[in-house]
Design a protein around this motif. Sequence first.
Motif, PDB file in Angstrom:
ATOM      1  N   GLU A  83      55.014  39.738  19.293  1.00 53.30           N
ATOM      2  CA  GLU A  83      54.043  39.516  18.211  1.00 53.30           C
ATOM      3  C   GLU A  83      52.978  38.507  18.635  1.00 53.30           C
ATOM      4  O   GLU A  83      51.818  38.634  18.268  1.00 53.30           O
ATOM      5  CB  GLU A  83      54.760  39.055  16.942  1.00 53.30           C
ATOM      6  N   ASP A  87      48.964  40.097  20.351  1.00 53.10           N
ATOM      7  CA  ASP A  87      48.004  39.809  19.285  1.00 53.10           C
ATOM      8  C   ASP A  87      46.552  39.925  19.737  1.00 53.10           C
ATOM      9  O   ASP A  87      45.664  40.132  18.925  1.00 53.10           O
ATOM     10  CB  ASP A  87      48.267  38.407  18.721  1.00 53.10           C
ATOM     11  N   ARG A  88      46.315  39.800  21.018  1.00 55.16           N
ATOM     12  CA  ARG A  88      44.940  39.857  21.523  1.00 55.16           C
ATOM     13  C   ARG A  88      44.616  41.269  22.000  1.00 55.16           C
ATOM     14  O   ARG A  88      45.491  42.005  22.436  1.00 55.16           O
ATOM     15  CB  ARG A  88      44.772  38.844  22.651  1.00 55.16           C
ATOM     16  N   ASN A  92      47.256  44.264  24.155  1.00 54.38           N
ATOM     17  CA  ASN A  92      48.053  45.018  23.186  1.00 54.38           C
ATOM     18  C   ASN A  92      48.566  46.349  23.732  1.00 54.38           C
ATOM     19  O   ASN A  92      49.246  47.074  23.040  1.00 54.38           O
ATOM     20  CB  ASN A  92      47.311  45.206  21.854  1.00 54.38           C
TER      21      ASN A  92
END
Length: 143
Positions: A83, A87-88, A92
């Motif tokens: 997670e 996140d970037r 991903n």
Amino acid sequence: MVLELLEDIEKIKNQDGKSIMLPASDKNIQSIKKWTSKNVRENLWIKEYENLLKKVDGLEFNGLVIYNAQPNDKNNGFIGANEIWRDREWDNNYLFFGDSSISWYCMDIDKDVFLELDKPSGDVIQEYNGFEEMINEALKSVL
């Protein structure tokens, strides 16, 4: 080879009265499998990672962290780490299995290839033929 390297680490940890050979629960493994299908890609699961978790529920040794199956562990748990790292936008398409102070160990889910990435640039350091080869090299790097 992975099991032999884990046994070497176990011997070192036993000198301090500790053990790494504590398996993940089936319930926790199922939780991270569901999370992976829901949040990354349906039916994406790495059986070799599951086999590792059945021997040792994550690992912290000499700066190497292999993520555990504990769903509420926000730092070293598979779900919590993914997670954070996914996140970037640039990362991903990776599924993360572990990290060290200088590397991430992951799978490029678009190319179905296992990688060691430079931390923090994200540049590919090494490409591996499979999960087990990647984990072997990660373990050897800290022994």
